[in-house]
Design an enzyme around this catalytic site. Sequence first.
Site, PDB file in Angstrom:
ATOM      1  N   LYS A 199       0.871  -1.179   0.000  1.00 31.15           N
ATOM      2  CA  LYS A 199       0.000   0.000   0.000  1.00 31.15           C
ATOM      3  C   LYS A 199       0.908   1.230   0.000  1.00 31.15           C
ATOM      4  O   LYS A 199       1.507   1.572   1.023  1.00 31.15           O
ATOM      5  CB  LYS A 199      -0.901   0.014   1.221  1.00 31.15           C
ATOM      6  CG  LYS A 199      -1.849   1.195   1.282  1.00 31.15           C
ATOM      7  CD  LYS A 199      -2.878   1.172   0.169  1.00 31.15           C
ATOM      8  CE  LYS A 199      -3.979   0.179   0.448  1.00 31.15           C
ATOM      9  NZ  LYS A 199      -5.042   0.220  -0.592  1.00 31.15           N
ATOM     10  N   HIS A 249     -10.217  -7.886  -3.809  1.00 26.94           N
ATOM     11  CA  HIS A 249      -9.930  -6.779  -2.911  1.00 26.94           C
ATOM     12  C   HIS A 249     -10.278  -7.154  -1.472  1.00 26.94           C
ATOM     13  O   HIS A 249     -11.114  -8.013  -1.221  1.00 26.94           O
ATOM     14  CB  HIS A 249     -10.764  -5.576  -3.367  1.00 26.94           C
ATOM     15  CG  HIS A 249     -10.824  -4.445  -2.410  1.00 26.94           C
ATOM     16  ND1 HIS A 249     -11.942  -4.166  -1.636  1.00 26.94           N
ATOM     17  CD2 HIS A 249      -9.917  -3.492  -2.083  1.00 26.94           C
ATOM     18  CE1 HIS A 249     -11.718  -3.098  -0.907  1.00 26.94           C
ATOM     19  NE2 HIS A 249     -10.505  -2.671  -1.147  1.00 26.94           N
TER      20      HIS A 249
END
Length: 425
Positions: free
Chosen positions: A196, A323
């Site tokens: 991320k 996801h």
Amino acid sequence: MKIKHVRVTPIAVKNPPLLNNGGIYSAYTVRSIIEVEADNGLIGIGETFGDRMILERLNAIRESLVGLSPFDLNALKKRTQSNTPHPGSEAYRFLPGSWNGNPTDAKIFGAFEVAFLDLQARHLGIPLCELLGGAVRDEVPFSAYLFFKYSSESAREVDPEYTENDTWGEVMNPAQLVGEATRMIDRYGFRSIKLKAGVLRPEEDVACIKALKKAFPNHPLRIDTNGGWSLDTARRMAELMADDLEYYEDPTPGLGGMSDLHAATGLPLATNMVVTDFEEFRRNIGLNGVQVILSDHHYWGGLRATQQLAQMCELFDIGLSMHSNCHLGISLMVMTHIAAATPNLTYACDTHYPWFTDDILQEGRVPIEGGSVAVRDLPGIGVNIDHKALAELHEQFLRCGSKGRDDTLQMRKFKPDWERKKPRF
């Protein structure tokens, strides 16, 4: 078999201080736990978002489901449809998780549909994946999900509500990130890695990818900036990372920007942000903006809709991954069953699960071994609710007062002048 009771219980679970392009995770994740009880005593369960907008809709609809057959998904859809427009105000637009550009109705239907399907499978005495067409794999691979983060000790000086059980420490540079990856892979056996990014300067993010590639040369790598880079920045960073990435996830905002980036670089682009419903899917076919879609049954509209998405991806030769929002074990097991029953979901799925220490399962936390979660040969999703743990996390929900994540507002506690920007770099 008819539905006798429907219960929706909001819970709160403490977060570590994870960073992203939009700010920092709030001290609590809020979730809604759904129980659909039939007149034969069987209970189907589900888990979804717990923010105020979703929770109010779940509670407004749940009593209308009493008396339905859990096999009657058409009646469920009718009861979850509304004429209420999807909120587009700034108050909702930047909330992570439950706002993904697609209608709230799909999220509400999907939330109850999971519990209906779980109840169907328990009634039939079969695993959920068998109801979904049968397992094509016995275990589902997940990816190590790496975050930059503050240490909980330093974060608790700003917000004392952050978890005391965070042992991961500060991660703000390549060496610390490799350490985080090493611990996570040693503990869970992950065989692919997702970063991320969009928190540090782009060149620092690239340095982190290079460090991960050196430390784990056989692990496929992904980087996700949540649309945090301009098209020019994303193109320049692509030149530096082209040989290192399995796919390039949401590096720049908007489907048009993704289309231009793919045309310029040829890299496979992935998204859970710019293709989140079937209308956007159709647009993407014309623009060729993304070549990998990250499904998520929580906002695509449930498990049957996820199967429809998978069929469309197969038809148009688009890759399929999955996801993760900030979920607990119920959602992890549901993800495992739908992934097990989806032949063309060939990328390792995302999961936040290692970042949480609490759960509400009688069986304890779901084991991740060899980087995968096994499909259990048990009725339904194969896990059950520990109602004592559920009550404790519900009490925590009532105490904490959280109505949902707002990463930007939370970040302003640390940096008062923080602004949400897309792109940031």
